[in-house]
Design a protein around this motif. Structure first.
Motif, PDB file in Angstrom:
ATOM      1  N   GLY A   1       0.941  -1.203  -0.022  1.00  0.00           N
ATOM      2  CA  GLY A   1       0.326  -0.416  -0.096  1.00  0.00           C
ATOM      3  C   GLY A   1       1.154   1.113  -0.250  1.00  0.00           C
ATOM      4  N   LYS A   2       0.299   2.346   0.892  1.00  0.00           N
ATOM      5  CA  LYS A   2       1.004   3.318   0.618  1.00  0.00           C
ATOM      6  C   LYS A   2       2.341   3.529   1.758  1.00  0.00           C
ATOM      7  CE  LYS A   2      -3.620   5.125   0.446  1.00  0.00           C
ATOM      8  NZ  LYS A   2      -4.962   5.616   0.881  1.00  0.00           N
TER       9      LYS A   2
ATOM     10  N   THR B   1       2.439   5.760   3.922  1.00  0.00           N
ATOM     11  CA  THR B   1       2.658   5.766   5.435  1.00  0.00           C
ATOM     12  C   THR B   1       2.833   4.168   6.227  1.00  0.00           C
ATOM     13  OG1 THR B   1       0.472   6.977   5.302  1.00  0.00           O
ATOM     14  CG2 THR B   1       1.250   6.352   7.770  1.00  0.00           C
TER      15      THR B   1
END
Length: 297
Positions: A108-109, A111
């Motif tokens: 994912g990202k 973060t």
């Protein structure tokens, strides 16, 4: 026959709890250490099978992981055991060791996710014996060159953190022309450190090194040298230094875990004594400590 003795022993790496041949040691392309430099590392040195200043290295590793918010869940005992297994599997007693811990694979990202399944890699390579009967890993005194690349300020990236993002040092080294190490300054122009080393110099006022209040990595060897100097009644100064103070010094030397103390013979083309009497004294005292702690136990 060990690799250090010229044998053809296949090197083994310790990857996520298992010893694997070097050509089979892999890390996922989705690992955050690869994607973002989201990881911590330590360079350690083994003398006679003992890890020199292990607790100091683990302390710094913990500070780095804390700065990154990387709760890897591994104990010092577990990491120490993996290092010992790596040395034994490669038949090494005197060695360079690199321990890397990343946040692992998190899809994912950018973060980071709160749950961490870390990637842990340990590898080692042979080095000469250290201590009083040892041989330096470097060939001759170093030459230094001031570079345009500046040290990343502590407010942008914690100076005390040893992370996988080493581009600052890479860019500094890329500037070098016929020199061994870079002198990297901070944004205000004060001397900070080398690309992979701490910088010391000697003048009539004693021993000097840039303060940790600046953007300076708290080197393990740096701390030992300061301690040894105080024990030997060498005046010790930590401060903010202009480039001209280093260029005009009587003696200059560099420290890191692999080099130990490396004398410098030229700074931006200007000659200095290599090694000078203070450098020679501190080098001998350092060798005595290694001998006492690692070879005579």
């Amino acid at each position: 026959m060990s690799e250090a003795d010229g044998g053809a022993r296949e090197r083994l790496y310790h990857v996520n709890g298992s010893l694997v041949p070097a050509d089979e040691a892999t890390v996922s392309v989705d690992d955050r250490g690869f994607r973002y430099g989201d990881g911590a590392f330590e360079t350690l040195r083994a003398y006679g099978g003992s890890i020199f200043e292990a607790e100091a290295h683990f302390d710094r590793l913990e500070r780095t992981c804390s700065a990154l918010g990387l709760d890897h869940g591994l104990t010092r005992e577990d990491l120490s055991s993996r290092i010992s297994e790596t040395l034994a599997a490669n038949d090494l007693e005197d060695a360079y060791i690199r321990l890397s811990i990343t946040r692992g694979v998190q899809p994912g990202k950018l973060t980071p996710q709160p749950t961490v399944e870390p990637t842990v890699v340990i590898w080692a390579k042979p080095l000469p014996r250290g201590g009083l009967e040892g041989t330096p890993v470097w060939e001759g005194p170093a030459t230094l060159q001031t570079v345009k690349t500046r040290r990343i300020p502590d407010a942008a990236l914690p100076a005390g953190a040893k992370t996988h993002n080493y581009l600052n040092g890479v860019l500094a080294r890329e500037e070098l022309y016929d020199a061994d190490e870079a002198i990297v300054r901070d944004l205000e122009g004060y001397v900070a450190e080398g690309a992979t080393s701490n910088v010391f110099f000697v003048d009539d006022a004693g021993l000097h090194t840039p303060t940790l209040e600046g953007s300076v990595l708290p080197g393990i060897t740096r701390a030992i040298v300061l301690e040894l100097a105080e024990e030997a009644s060498v005046p010790v100064n930590e401060g903010w230094y202009e480039l001209e103070e280093v260029r005009g010094a009587d003696e200059v030397f560099l420290t890191n875990t692999t080099w130990e103390l490396r004398p410098v013979e030229r700074v931006d083309g200007l000659a200095c004594e290599a090694p000078g009497p203070v450098t020679a004294l501190l080098s001998r005292l350092f060798a005595e400590r290694v001998e006492r702690q690692c070879y005579r136990e």
